[in-house]
Design an enzyme around this catalytic site. Structure first.
Site, PDB file in Angstrom:
ATOM      1  N   ARG A  15       0.817  -1.283   0.134  1.00 24.32           N
ATOM      2  CA  ARG A  15       0.037   0.010  -0.008  1.00 24.32           C
ATOM      3  C   ARG A  15       0.696   1.369   0.044  1.00 24.32           C
ATOM      4  O   ARG A  15       2.134   1.269   0.183  1.00 24.32           O
ATOM      5  CB  ARG A  15      -0.908   0.131   1.142  1.00 24.32           C
ATOM      6  CG  ARG A  15      -0.291   0.003   2.538  1.00 24.32           C
ATOM      7  CD  ARG A  15      -1.143  -0.041   3.731  1.00 24.32           C
ATOM      8  NE  ARG A  15      -0.567   0.389   4.966  1.00 24.32           N
ATOM      9  CZ  ARG A  15      -1.089   0.478   5.987  1.00 24.32           C
ATOM     10  NH1 ARG A  15      -2.343   0.359   6.108  1.00 24.32           N
ATOM     11  NH2 ARG A  15      -0.308   0.687   7.324  1.00 24.32           N
ATOM     12  N   TYR A 148      11.567   8.158  14.610  1.00 24.70           N
ATOM     13  CA  TYR A 148      11.477   7.879  13.194  1.00 24.70           C
ATOM     14  C   TYR A 148      12.567   8.723  12.569  1.00 24.70           C
ATOM     15  O   TYR A 148      13.033   8.222  11.633  1.00 24.70           O
ATOM     16  CB  TYR A 148       9.985   8.238  12.853  1.00 24.70           C
ATOM     17  CG  TYR A 148       9.817   8.042  11.374  1.00 24.70           C
ATOM     18  CD1 TYR A 148       9.524   7.036  10.722  1.00 24.70           C
ATOM     19  CD2 TYR A 148       9.826   9.183  10.665  1.00 24.70           C
ATOM     20  CE1 TYR A 148       9.575   6.896   9.361  1.00 24.70           C
ATOM     21  CE2 TYR A 148       9.598   9.081   9.108  1.00 24.70           C
ATOM     22  CZ  TYR A 148       9.370   7.937   8.544  1.00 24.70           C
ATOM     23  OH  TYR A 148       9.045   8.024   7.242  1.00 24.70           O
ATOM     24  N   LYS A 152      15.702   7.319  10.399  1.00 25.40           N
ATOM     25  CA  LYS A 152      15.933   7.658   9.160  1.00 25.40           C
ATOM     26  C   LYS A 152      17.068   8.220   8.811  1.00 25.40           C
ATOM     27  O   LYS A 152      17.827   8.284   7.797  1.00 25.40           O
ATOM     28  CB  LYS A 152      14.579   8.673   8.395  1.00 25.40           C
ATOM     29  CG  LYS A 152      13.437   7.978   8.362  1.00 25.40           C
ATOM     30  CD  LYS A 152      13.580   6.804   7.374  1.00 25.40           C
ATOM     31  CE  LYS A 152      12.069   6.135   7.082  1.00 25.40           C
ATOM     32  NZ  LYS A 152      11.994   4.926   6.190  1.00 25.40           N
TER      33      LYS A 152
END
Length: 258
Positions: A15, A148, A152
């Site tokens: 998705r 997060y 990253k």
């Protein structure tokens, strides 16, 4: 087509951004395998071709190893690994405790490392490539998604080191993404009015579409990027207009009413 005869794995490819990347690889002629914990609501397809889905928990190193071994047996090769799986809920650092933040790091940093290591021998044999899916959250403050952002940032650093260690057989690059319009955009930006308002903060005036991210991934995987490794490709519509430009009182038209 550019990737005829190639085999690509897209993690989290069922998705959103991952599905857009998978569709772009299908359209470019590649055989595509998508993996995630749950199957897609509808098969990921493009240009009359459909991606194969395999259920995998990317935080389970043994399951990841079995998945890539099975991919090698089925296709006889692996040319591209796109480490796309990731994400995070909104959670301030003081909420939820260290273990919850650690799970974000596990999914967004350790899982791509695990997948890359499991895929390495197949990629090396094919002189293939890894495409990491990074984020602008790794290059700027990321309040509410700090773990997060940290993951990253680490992912981009990992990719640069991998590009050196694995050269010349395997190229490794990172797509650094800005905001992308997906089926989950409303959770981050609100209704259509909110999405449009957020889009206006981007120099190009809108959020990216998943298939546009896919086009950039196909470029990095193609022969057109044969000399590109250890690079970070910004796909963010021009980034963000600096807040100080709107706050400053200098360099603006001043009218005295005449």
């Amino acid at each position: 087509m550019e990737l005829d005869g190639r085999v690509a794995v897209v993690t989290g490819g069922t998705r959103g951004v991952g599905a857009g990347i998978a569709r772009a690889f299908l359209a470019a002629g590649a055989d595509v395998v998508v993996c995630a914990r749950r199957p897609p609501d509808v098969p990921v397809a493009s240009a009359g071709r459909t991606a194969r889905f395999v259920p995998v928990d990317l935080r389970d190193a043994d399951a990841v190893g079995d998945f890539f071994a099975g991919t090698g047996r089925r296709y006889g090769r692996l040319d591209v690994l796109v480490n796309n799986a990731g994400g995070t809920p909104y959670r301030l650092l003081g909420e939820g405790g260290a273990q919850r933040h650690a799970r974000v790091l596990e999914l967004n940093l350790l899982a791509p490392l695990t997948a890359s290591l499991a895929a390495y021998e197949l990629l090396r044999a094919a002189r293939g490539c890894v495409v990491m899916v990074g984020s602008v959250s790794g290059t700027r403050p990321s309040p509410g998604t700090a773990a997060y952002g940290a993951a990253k940032a680490g992912l981009e650093s990992l990719a640069r080191s991998m590009a050196v260690e694995w050269a010349p057989e395997v190229r490794v690059n990172t797509l650094v993404l800005g905001m992308v319009r997906t089926e989950l955009s409303h959770l981050h930006y609100g209704d259509e009015t909110g999405v449009a308002a957020v889009g206006r903060t981007v120099p190009l005036g809108r959020l990216a579409e998943p298939d546009e991210i896919g086009d950039a991934a196909v470029f990095l995987a193609s022969a057109r990027a044969a000399y590109v490794s250890g690079a970070s490709l910004l796909v963010h519509g021009g980034g963000e207009r600096p807040a100080f430009l709107d706050a400053a009182t200098a360099n603006k038209e001043i009218s005295d009413g005449s």
